[in-house]
Enzyme design. Structure first.
Site, PDB file in Angstrom:
ATOM      1  N   ASP A   8     -39.608 -54.305  90.338  1.00  0.00           N
ATOM      2  CA  ASP A   8     -40.625 -54.575  91.063  1.00  0.00           C
ATOM      3  C   ASP A   8     -40.978 -54.937  91.557  1.00  0.00           C
ATOM      4  O   ASP A   8     -41.479 -56.535  91.309  1.00  0.00           O
ATOM      5  CB  ASP A   8     -41.509 -53.389  90.360  1.00  0.00           C
ATOM      6  N   ARG A 134     -51.869 -48.351  85.073  1.00  0.00           N
ATOM      7  CA  ARG A 134     -50.907 -48.788  84.980  1.00  0.00           C
ATOM      8  C   ARG A 134     -50.736 -49.143  86.548  1.00  0.00           C
ATOM      9  O   ARG A 134     -51.162 -48.593  87.305  1.00  0.00           O
ATOM     10  CB  ARG A 134     -49.516 -49.522  84.634  1.00  0.00           C
ATOM     11  N   ASP A 222     -42.888 -41.493  88.573  1.00  0.00           N
ATOM     12  CA  ASP A 222     -42.168 -41.748  87.257  1.00  0.00           C
ATOM     13  C   ASP A 222     -40.813 -40.504  87.640  1.00  0.00           C
ATOM     14  O   ASP A 222     -39.277 -41.026  86.768  1.00  0.00           O
ATOM     15  CB  ASP A 222     -43.155 -42.352  85.922  1.00  0.00           C
TER      16      ASP A 222
END
Ligand code: FRU
Length: 531
Positions: A8, A134, A222
């Site tokens: 990322d 998160r 995800d």
């Protein structure tokens, strides 16, 4: 050499004329793990200089991991918020931490402090699932002077982005209602939330509100490893975001990129008044091949993003600075490409090139009739690869092609007539990209809405760089990034062609292509990434 994996992009920003990019750097070899924050700076978003690692797990509030985060400017000074993993009986217990530059007079902001008196600044209270909490966004300030940030999570299998408020960017309270959520979308990673101007291409600072502004909400799902976004309205009184149409959805949502592009993040470049998008593209090769090569994962070329005039989607374009890598230019004259033609573009380094080809929008009467069951563009591209003849199309480019075309990555359009309206399909067909069998050669596709009054041209720009083919369709209405690993079509053996495999002729109004130089990227000496 140890395998280096990068994932990322984190906390992109510009500070005192210098661009910063941090990213998740996996230091544990071929598999993701032992993440640290790598840090590089640039004055042009193209050539980069790495600095020492900005953050490693070091404190009780991040001892098990320093995960993704974003930067926000508070009175002109950057603060990073990131996810820390703490020691706990529970798997991957996630909290949010802050880090500040040690020395604001250091132009490169090399050292970062994690104030122990404040961290963690946000904990998973109120029944939040601590292993699914998160990736704080860049903060924005409401008209009430209060800061907001949003953090990805899930409740059951519903994706959610929780909202937090703060007066000082240190002490945070959870809002009762999330900023946004959607049913059955699984964990929402790396949310991004930003305003776009209704008119024009100029980017906006993250806190800008008003009538001439729409908001974009993006999440990284995800479950599917794709980034989806919607365009909508943000109500600063209720702190809720409502999409205008559609939703964040596994199948039909809008995507920044219909190929490989994940965990993306934007920032506002106030010097050039633009919003710039970063995203990570992982490999399509086997882990064994990654190990052999010594590295995995890359950051895509940064893109400028803005709202299309019709307000229904974003448009994207490679940042203009990438053009400084252009060297020798070749062009083909405007001409009609007869059905079945394949024309080589000679005289350039086809393994590293910037290609811009423009086709005249074919007549609707010459387009193939669209079957109403063709709703999934990726499946349609897979069932109609470049070798399948159509009427208007397929036409486009064969990139990273071997001399006899055994290897080729085909990027092309097919034009359909759907109830007397245009539907343009853009495909990036990797099925013949490499003779190596172990690669993932999935074909990607996107539908592009064209309005014959505005779009008399179908443009295709492809940035080709050895294992990367990033293609921008119709002025950046759809983008597809593909990872390919030719065995024959490498370096000087790579060729570039323009083709038309439809029964109808197509007019190519221009083709310009440039050989591209290598960007200068300086890595740390001790832990060298590969070239
Ligand atoms: C996305 C992600 C984030 C997390 C980071 C850890 O790729 O899983 O949600 O913060 O990577 O490396």
């Amino acid at each position: 050499m140890a395998l280096v994996e990068i994932t990322d992009p984190n906390a992109p920003m510009i500070y005192n004329g210098i661009y910063h990019l941090f990213y998740q750097w996996s230091t544990s070899g071929a598999v993701w793990g032992d993440i640290v924050w790598a840090h590089a700076t640039s004055t042009d978003l193209v050539n980069w200089n790495h600095h020492k690692i900005a953050m490693v797990p070091s404190e009780p509030f991040d001892i098990e991991g320093v995960w993704s985060g974003s930067a926000t400017f508070i009175q002109g000074k950057p603060i990073i918020q990131y996810t820390g993993i703490i020691k706990s009986n529970q798997w991957n217990y996630q909290v949010q931490d802050m880090a500040v530059p040690k020395d604001l007079s250091d132009p490169y902001l090399v050292e970062w402090n994690k104030p122990i008196e404040y961290n963690p600044v946000i904990k998973p209270t109120d029944g939040i699932n601590a292993s699914a909490f998160r990736d704080p966004t860049t903060g924005w300030k409401g008209p009430d002077g209060i800061w907001r940030t949003t953090i990805g999570s899930k409740v059951g299998n519903n994706g959610v982005s929780f909202l937090f408020r703060s007066n000082d960017f240190i002490h945070w309270n959870k809002a009762k209602e999330p900023l946004h959520w959607a049913k059955d979308t699984g964990m929402w990673e790396c949310p991004d939330f930003f305003p776009v101007a209704v008119d024009g291409k100029e980017g906006l600072d993250t806190s800008v509100l008003g009538h001439s502004v729409k908001h974009v909400f993006k999440v990284s799902l995800d479950d599917t490893k794709h980034d989806y976004y919607t365009i909508g309205t943000y109500n600063p009184k209720t702190d809720r975001y409502t999409p205008d149409e559609g939703s964040i959805d596994n199948d039909s949502g809008l995507r920044f990129d219909y190929g490989k592009f994940y965990a993306s993040k934007t920032f506002f470049d106030h010097e050039k008044k633009r919003r710039v998008l970063w995203g990570w593209a992982n490999e399509s090769s086997s882990v064994a091949d990654d190990v052999k090569k010594g590295w995995a994962g890359l950051q895509a070329v940064p893109r400028t993003v803005w709202l299309e005039e019709n307000g229904k989607q974003l448009k994207q374009w490679p940042v203009e600075e990438i053009e400084q890598l252009r060297t020798k230019r070749v062009s083909l004259r405007s001409q009609v490409l007869k059905g079945g033609s394949v024309l080589e573009v000679l005289g350039l380094t086809a393994s590293q090139a910037d290609v811009d080809v423009k086709f005249k929008l074919p007549k609707l009467k010459d387009a193939e009739i669209m079957d109403p069951s063709w709703v999934n563009p990726q499946l349609l591209c897979s069932s109609k690869p470049a070798s399948v003849q159509g009427k208007s199309g397929p036409f486009g480019l064969l990139a990273l092609a071997s001399k006899n075309l055994e290897e080729q990555t085909a990027i092309f359009f097919r034009v359909f007539n759907h109830q007397n309206k245009y539907v343009v399909l853009m495909c990036s067909d990797q099925s013949r990209s490499s003779l190596e069998e172990s690669n993932d050669k999935t074909t990607y596709g996107a539908f592009i809405h064209v309005d014959p009054h505005h779009d008399q041209t179908l443009s295709l720009r492809s940035l080709i760089d050895h294992s990367v083919v990033e293609s921008y369709g119709v002025d950046g209405k759809a983008v597809i990034l593909a990872r390919v690993y030719p065995t024959l079509a490498t370096d000087k053996e790579a060729h570039l062609y323009v083709f038309n495999n439809g029964t109808e002729n197509v007019k190519m109004s221009s083709l310009k292509a440039w050989s591209m130089k290598k960007a200068e990227i300086k890595y740390l000496k001790d832990l060298k990434h590969s070239d």
